[in-house]
Design an enzyme around this catalytic site. Structure first.
Site, PDB file in Angstrom:
ATOM      1  N   HIS A 158       0.851  -1.196   0.000  1.00 47.40           N
ATOM      2  CA  HIS A 158       0.000   0.000   0.000  1.00 47.40           C
ATOM      3  C   HIS A 158       0.881   1.239   0.000  1.00 47.40           C
ATOM      4  O   HIS A 158       1.799   1.365   0.823  1.00 47.40           O
ATOM      5  CB  HIS A 158      -0.910   0.021   1.223  1.00 47.40           C
ATOM      6  N   SER A 159       0.617   2.172  -0.919  1.00 48.73           N
ATOM      7  CA  SER A 159       1.337   3.431  -1.028  1.00 48.73           C
ATOM      8  C   SER A 159       2.835   3.152  -1.190  1.00 48.73           C
ATOM      9  O   SER A 159       3.239   2.548  -2.182  1.00 48.73           O
ATOM     10  CB  SER A 159       1.016   4.312   0.186  1.00 48.73           C
ATOM     11  N   MET A 160       3.681   3.554  -0.256  1.00 47.15           N
ATOM     12  CA  MET A 160       5.106   3.244  -0.361  1.00 47.15           C
ATOM     13  C   MET A 160       5.329   1.752  -0.561  1.00 47.15           C
ATOM     14  O   MET A 160       6.202   1.330  -1.326  1.00 47.15           O
ATOM     15  CB  MET A 160       5.850   3.707   0.887  1.00 47.15           C
TER      16      MET A 160
ATOM     17  N   ALA B 158       3.591  -0.332  -2.167  1.00 48.47           N
ATOM     18  CA  ALA B 158       3.359  -0.737  -3.554  1.00 48.47           C
ATOM     19  C   ALA B 158       4.612  -0.518  -4.392  1.00 48.47           C
ATOM     20  O   ALA B 158       4.955  -1.338  -5.256  1.00 48.47           O
ATOM     21  CB  ALA B 158       2.185   0.054  -4.133  1.00 48.47           C
TER      22      ALA B 158
ATOM     23  N   SER C 276      -1.818  -0.909  -4.004  1.00 49.97           N
ATOM     24  CA  SER C 276      -2.939  -0.261  -3.336  1.00 49.97           C
ATOM     25  C   SER C 276      -2.582   1.176  -2.992  1.00 49.97           C
ATOM     26  O   SER C 276      -1.507   1.436  -2.440  1.00 49.97           O
ATOM     27  CB  SER C 276      -3.281  -1.059  -2.066  1.00 49.97           C
TER      28      SER C 276
END
Length: 265
Positions: free
Chosen positions: A72-74, A76, A100
């Site tokens: 998720h975010s970083m 990803a 994500s």
């Protein structure tokens, strides 16, 4: 195995309880990054390439069965670059990459760099991102622990330079929040350019941290994983001599194996 990477400033606690909701065939393996959790005494990475080098070493003994990567975010970005690093070494590829709340790496731009902000400005930036509990932002003791990790994570993201490579062959699923002020649908759609395989986009209620709405997100993730579980089982049965040929065989161990194990949760 579902290998999970957290967002900036976060540890593996965000994945706690996932194993009780996801399909029982899925082993949730959350990667503990330096500077948090059991690795609190370690210096956090400030460059993505160095972190990915460690992660690929960490993963090596765990590629003996079908696996997927989620971030998720970083997280990803870490997951994506890890898949590309695995490909460069000739390692087995994941059955799917799940990203994500993250814009596509080739077009990623932050409106402003955050890692060089003063502590006070960084706290306000975290407040704007709406991913840090207000109680944490109000506690100087907790901020003293959190800010160095967040600053290092932002530096890791903001100094990373995307290097063009061929698209991945593994399918990609992207998850996004319909109210995310930072990552829009168009940016999520661009993940399609990073694979020659299937691409799926799932938009969910919530903002950038829709991940925390487990009652909505986890059933969606579960539905995405079920076909992968069936496909992986069929692949193992059809190719008993392949990289995942004998799921009952003991995983090989060697120097550093205990250190690898301690970085899972």
């Amino acid at each position: 195995r579902l290998v999970c990477f957290p967002y900036a400033g976060c540890g593996t606690a965000v994945f706690r309880g996932w194993d009780r909701i996801l399909p029982p065939e899925v082993e949730v393996c959350a990667v503990e990054l330096p500077g948090r959790g059991r690795r609190m005494r370690e210096r956090p990475y400030r460059r993505l390439a160095a972190l990915v080098e460690e992660v690929t070493w960490l993963l090596e003994p765990y590629l003996d069965r079908p696996f997927a990567l989620f971030g998720h975010s970083m997280g990803a970005l870490i997951a994506f670059e890890t898949v590309r690093a695995l490909r460069r070494t000739g390692a087995p590829m994941p059955v799917r990459l799940l990203v994500s709340g993250a814009g596509v790496p080739q077009n990623w731009r932050r409106r402003r760099a955050l890692h060089g902000l003063s502590d006070a400005a960084l706290v306000e930036a975290l407040r704007d991102l709406e991913g840090t509990p207000s109680g944490v932002l109000a506690s100087q003791e907790l901020l003293d622990l959190l800010l160095p990790i967040v600053r290092a994570d932002f530096e890791l993201i903001e100094t990373h330079v995307y290097g063009p490579e061929l698209p991945l062959e593994c399918p990609i699923t992207a998850f996004g929040g319909v109210s995310d002020r930072f990552v829009g649908r168009a940016s999520l759609e661009s993940w399609r350019e990073q694979t020659t395989g299937e691409f799926v986009l799932r938009m969910l209620p919530g903002g950038h941290f829709f991940l925390g709405r487990q009652g909505i997100f986890l059933p969606t993730l579960c539905a995405s994983l079920l076909p992968m579980v069936a496909h992986a089982a069929a692949s193992v049965a059809a190719a008993p001599c392949g990289p995942w040929g004998d799921p009952s065989a003991s995983r090989a161990t060697g120097p550093g194996d205990e250190e690898r194990r301690c970085n899972w949760t």
